[in-house]
Design an enzyme around this catalytic site. Sequence first.
Site, mmCIF file in Angstrom:
data_model
loop_
_atom_site.group_PDB
_atom_site.id
_atom_site.type_symbol
_atom_site.label_atom_id
_atom_site.label_comp_id
_atom_site.label_asym_id
_atom_site.label_seq_id
_atom_site.Cartn_x
_atom_site.Cartn_y
_atom_site.Cartn_z
ATOM 1 N N LYS A 62 2.428 9.898 8.023
ATOM 2 C CA LYS A 62 1.781 9.298 9.411
ATOM 3 C C LYS A 62 2.309 10.014 10.735
ATOM 4 O O LYS A 62 2.134 11.107 11.198
ATOM 5 C CB LYS A 62 1.692 7.852 9.752
ATOM 6 C CG LYS A 62 0.796 7.228 8.328
ATOM 7 C CD LYS A 62 0.167 5.667 8.558
ATOM 8 C CE LYS A 62 -0.780 5.673 7.658
ATOM 9 N NZ LYS A 62 -0.579 4.944 6.354
ATOM 10 N N PHE A 116 0.975 -1.136 -0.154
ATOM 11 C CA PHE A 116 0.045 0.107 0.084
ATOM 12 C C PHE A 116 0.916 1.050 0.072
ATOM 13 O O PHE A 116 1.700 1.353 0.820
ATOM 14 C CB PHE A 116 -0.889 -0.001 1.207
ATOM 15 C CG PHE A 116 -1.727 1.100 1.220
ATOM 16 C CD1 PHE A 116 -2.815 1.067 0.507
ATOM 17 C CD2 PHE A 116 -1.787 2.333 2.134
ATOM 18 C CE1 PHE A 116 -3.904 2.167 0.139
ATOM 19 C CE2 PHE A 116 -2.352 3.550 1.847
ATOM 20 C CZ PHE A 116 -3.501 3.241 0.944
ATOM 21 N N ASP A 148 9.308 2.820 1.755
ATOM 22 C CA ASP A 148 8.093 3.630 2.120
ATOM 23 C C ASP A 148 7.751 3.203 3.503
ATOM 24 O O ASP A 148 7.344 2.116 3.809
ATOM 25 C CB ASP A 148 6.893 3.012 1.255
ATOM 26 C CG ASP A 148 5.389 3.783 1.668
ATOM 27 O OD1 ASP A 148 5.439 4.166 2.699
ATOM 28 O OD2 ASP A 148 4.407 3.538 1.147
HETATM 29 C C1 LIG Z 1 -1.073 5.358 5.103
HETATM 30 C C2 LIG Z 1 -0.014 4.744 4.136
HETATM 31 C C3 LIG Z 1 0.258 5.631 3.040
HETATM 32 C C4 LIG Z 1 -0.591 6.710 2.587
HETATM 33 O O1 LIG Z 1 -0.410 7.632 3.191
HETATM 34 P P1 LIG Z 1 -1.675 8.811 3.041
HETATM 35 O O2 LIG Z 1 -1.280 9.834 4.031
HETATM 36 O O3 LIG Z 1 -2.856 8.261 3.469
HETATM 37 O O4 LIG Z 1 -1.569 9.378 1.719
HETATM 38 C C5 LIG Z 1 1.439 5.287 1.925
HETATM 39 N N1 LIG Z 1 2.236 4.265 2.169
HETATM 40 C C6 LIG Z 1 1.847 3.495 3.682
HETATM 41 C C7 LIG Z 1 2.910 2.477 3.847
HETATM 42 C C8 LIG Z 1 1.023 3.717 4.386
HETATM 43 O O5 LIG Z 1 0.844 3.322 5.411
#
Ligand SMILES: *Cc1c(COP(=O)(O)O)cnc(C)c1O
Length: 407
Positions: free
Chosen positions: A256, A142, A227
């Site tokens: 986050k 994700f 990421d």
């Molecule tokens: C939450 C998340 C995203 C997306 O972040 P947003 O602030 O919702 O755009 C991307 N990568 C990972 C691993 C995430 O957990």
Amino acid sequence: MPQSIDQSVNRALFDKVILPVYAPAPFIPVKGEGSRVWDQQHNEYIDFAGGIAVNALGHCHPKLVSALKAQSHKLWHVSNVFTNEPALKLAQRLTENTFADRVFFANSGAEANEAAFKLARRYAIETYSPYKTKIIAFYQAFHGRTLFTVSVGGQAKYSDGFGPKPADIIHVPFNDLAAVKAVMDDHTCAVVIEPIQGEGGVTPATPEFLQGLRQLCDQFNALLVFDEVQCGMGRIGSLFAYMDYGVVPDILTSAKALGGGFPISAMLTTHKVAQVMHPGVHGTTYGGNLLACAVGLAVFDVINTPEVLKGVAARRNAFIEQLETINQQFKVFTGYRGKGLLLGAELSPQYHDKSSHFLAVAAEFKVLILNAGPNILRFTPSLVITDEEIKDGMNRFAKAVAKIVQA
Ligand SMILES: *Cc1c(COP(=O)(O)O)cnc(C)c1O
């Protein structure tokens, strides 16, 4: 406690005025403190969800509140026609404490990843060839909801139905180095990975896998992109997960917990890779916003201390110990996964596809938890949650599990 309730502002209003892309809980939180939250009816909840790994220092942490207040009296926004002190200080912190030399600020995880993927493509095209554009990514990954990030993400249900997707993205199974080898070539510009998959099921990469990816990227002149939007900023007990693995990426994204509840994200990279960027090539209006960076700086200075980082392991143990006590009685879990306070509890086969039911019943008993897919319960609490808050929340959770099992 909330002082007054506007009865017309209720959950039913959501269904009238908000785009129906979410299905929020029946109650509306109005106040928070530490790992406790209160709703409009003054019900108190223990928060094991932490706004999906965002509220890493709980709700309304005094240092964050005072940083936000102080900055709010000075200057809010100047745009990137100017630079500003909070952004420079936070970028300095991030570069002094990581592999990176350069920082790009944005407002969400998706935007940091969008910047990362554009940078990886740009770097390969400028340095090697206009055809070096292939991105290798993983099933269940994700990376956010823009069309590019959702296409690099490995769940078709999120990317289908929006017309043509960005091309030259290939997905292979997570933790399968042979599968990566089979598709890696000179046309590959980047391998993109969450060191610990969050939304996709709380699955850590093996150290050998990340080491293998690093070697393959070096061999084929591709960039390794981590990421760390969910697993970074202290979540697993090291400032960033790459430090725990001892595998250094070329680009890293953070969001986050970086803002502790205030929207901010960052893309970090090396001087070498950053060289292909020039004024006008990429940007965003709010990136490096003063309020966001002032809060981010306060978050960083609290999280990046031995006290907070070292406390993560003990808290993980407390969670697992108490989940296991519940499990001995009710036999709902088959195991635990993840690292640090990115914790997954695997539901036994009998409760497969029931993770959202667990969330709903837990909320009835006034404890907030998350899931990661249909079979995994996810716990991403504050990194500074107290023993007492953990015990209180687990007592509530035990009652929720009892109700589910006895149903
Ligand atoms: C939450 C998340 C995203 C997306 O972040 P947003 O602030 O919702 O755009 C991307 N990568 C990972 C691993 C995430 O957990």
